[in-house]
Design an enzyme around this catalytic site. Structure first.
Site, PDB file in Angstrom:
ATOM      1  N   SER A 105     -18.641  14.739  12.128  1.00  0.00           N
ATOM      2  CA  SER A 105     -18.960  14.089  13.321  1.00  0.00           C
ATOM      3  C   SER A 105     -18.926  14.918  14.464  1.00  0.00           C
ATOM      4  CB  SER A 105     -17.625  12.940  13.126  1.00  0.00           C
ATOM      5  OG  SER A 105     -17.931  12.063  14.381  1.00  0.00           O
ATOM      6  N   HIS A 109     -21.190  15.928  25.163  1.00  0.00           N
ATOM      7  CA  HIS A 109     -21.478  15.473  26.422  1.00  0.00           C
ATOM      8  C   HIS A 109     -21.917  16.557  27.568  1.00  0.00           C
ATOM      9  CE1 HIS A 109     -18.932  12.113  25.859  1.00  0.00           C
ATOM     10  NE2 HIS A 109     -18.229  12.737  24.881  1.00  0.00           N
ATOM     11  N   HIS A 119     -24.484  11.213  19.705  1.00  0.00           N
ATOM     12  CA  HIS A 119     -23.390  11.205  18.700  1.00  0.00           C
ATOM     13  C   HIS A 119     -24.120  10.959  17.391  1.00  0.00           C
ATOM     14  CE1 HIS A 119     -21.709   8.269  15.724  1.00  0.00           C
ATOM     15  NE2 HIS A 119     -20.783   9.225  15.755  1.00  0.00           N
ATOM     16  N   ASN A 121     -22.855  11.268  12.771  1.00  0.00           N
ATOM     17  CA  ASN A 121     -21.791  11.174  11.809  1.00  0.00           C
ATOM     18  C   ASN A 121     -22.336  11.053  10.369  1.00  0.00           C
ATOM     19  OD1 ASN A 121     -20.314   9.213  10.064  1.00  0.00           O
ATOM     20  ND2 ASN A 121     -18.867  10.855  10.699  1.00  0.00           N
ATOM     21  N   VAL A 122     -22.192  11.964   9.563  1.00  0.00           N
ATOM     22  CA  VAL A 122     -22.608  11.782   8.094  1.00  0.00           C
ATOM     23  C   VAL A 122     -21.323  11.952   7.434  1.00  0.00           C
ATOM     24  CG1 VAL A 122     -25.000  12.405   8.478  1.00  0.00           C
ATOM     25  CG2 VAL A 122     -23.340  14.274   8.456  1.00  0.00           C
ATOM     26  N   ARG A 123     -21.233  11.219   6.228  1.00  0.00           N
ATOM     27  CA  ARG A 123     -19.997  11.157   5.454  1.00  0.00           C
ATOM     28  C   ARG A 123     -20.232  10.717   4.045  1.00  0.00           C
ATOM     29  NH1 ARG A 123     -20.662   6.966   9.086  1.00  0.00           N
ATOM     30  NH2 ARG A 123     -20.746   4.770   8.124  1.00  0.00           N
ATOM     31  N   GLY A 271      -3.749   8.366   9.141  1.00  0.00           N
ATOM     32  CA  GLY A 271      -2.866   9.539   9.492  1.00  0.00           C
ATOM     33  C   GLY A 271      -3.581  10.784   9.619  1.00  0.00           C
TER      34      GLY A 271
END
Length: 312
Positions: A105, A109, A119, A121-123, A271
């Site tokens: 991720s 800026h 931005h 994100n790859v997951r 968490g």
């Protein structure tokens, strides 16, 4: 020799994506990412969620182009998948199942207000429901948040996004663009976060190998989409009013990430490492009560871009 597991293959590809993007950004900026490798401490006895794993958070600060560029990789396993991870997935029954989640991720800026914030994100997720077989899926995407938008930048961004999606299936771009417009939307402001891009979740239908290759395509497509925009705008002249407007609009980024973003919620609910989760926030930002740009000004023009538009 034992063949690598799907999770091991996904981890290898994801860390390579992080490496390639870091190399590309360092070449643009001239600065260097500092790496913070971390390992999660074992959860205390009696904790509601047992979580293990680690990652590497990389941040470039005060560079030649980027005020702050953060890109993190994490690989964690937990005893109960938070509901935020399946909020829009087809498998709601996986909430609470043991899981493994990994991904890359980033949020960049730039200092110059004429370069958009961006931005990606790859997951990859695995979950094992009680009395069921393991389930896996991919997700991700990228989007662009300009402060002073240019049509040629938006058109290039979306053309590149479509080319990436075309490697998966012909109708993927239309679906993933719509999903992006709907997801990156500040409901309390009634505006999009920027000009969109692509966003997808629960991807496994084409099979593991094709999903893995598509993940690579998204990472490389992001570089191809973003680099020319940075190079076009990096030397644009600006003064205090443009900088102040940029800082004000960065406030919208903070609002979205803390109120609506499922990735932030997943990280905190599971968490995760707070410092890495919140590295997406801008280093400098300002809020102003009742700010209204002067009618007809370049700042007022932005509002016309904060609604879905066909760019291809």
């Amino acid at each position: 020799m034992t063949s690598p597991t799907p999770a091991e293959r996904a981890r290898e590809r994801l860390t390579a994506i992080q490496d390639r993007i870091c190399q590309a950004i360092e070449a643009i900026d001239g600065g260097r990412f500092a790496e913070d490798a971390w390992q999660r401490e074992p959860s205390p006895a009696g904790a509601p969620l047992s979580l293990t794993g680690g990652g590497r958070t990389r941040v470039l600060k005060d560079g030649g182009v980027f005020e702050q560029a953060g890109i993190g990789f994490s690989d964690v396993a937990g005893s109960a998948l938070p509901a935020s991870a399946t909020a829009t997935a087809k498998r709601q029954e996986l909430a609470g199942a043991p899981f493994r989640a990994m991904g890359v991720s980033l949020v960049f800026h730039p200092r110059n207000p004429y370069i958009p914030t961006t931005h990606l994100n790859v997951r990859y997720f695995e979950a094992t429901p009680r009395d069921g077989d393991p389930v896996w899926w991919f997700g991700g995407g990228f989007d662009l948040t300009p402060f002073y938008p240019f049509d040629e930048d938006a058109e290039h961004w979306h053309r590149t996004a479509k080319a990436v999606c075309d490697t998966l299936q012909p109708d993927a771009y239309a679906e993933y663009k719509r999903w992006c417009d709907e997801y990156f939307f500040l409901k309390h402001r009634d505006e999009c976060r920027g000009i969109g891009g692509i966003f997808y979740d629960d991807l496994n239908a084409p099979g593991f190998d094709r999903c893995l290759d598509f993940t690579d395509a998204v990472g490389d497509g992001f570089i191809e989409a973003y680099r020319p925009i940075v190079e076009r705008r990096r030397d644009a002249e600006y003064d205090t009013p443009q900088r102040e407007f940029q800082l004000y609009r960065r406030g919208r980024y903070v609002e979205f990430n803390l109120v609506w973003d499922r990735g932030t919620l997943f990280g905190l609910q599971s968490g995760g490492r707070t410092e890495s989760i919140l590295m997406s926030l801008p280093p400098r930002v300002r809020f102003e009560y009742g700010y209204t740009p002067e009618p007809g000004s370049p700042e007022a023009r932005l509002a016309d871009y904060l609604k879905p538009r066909d760019w291809v």
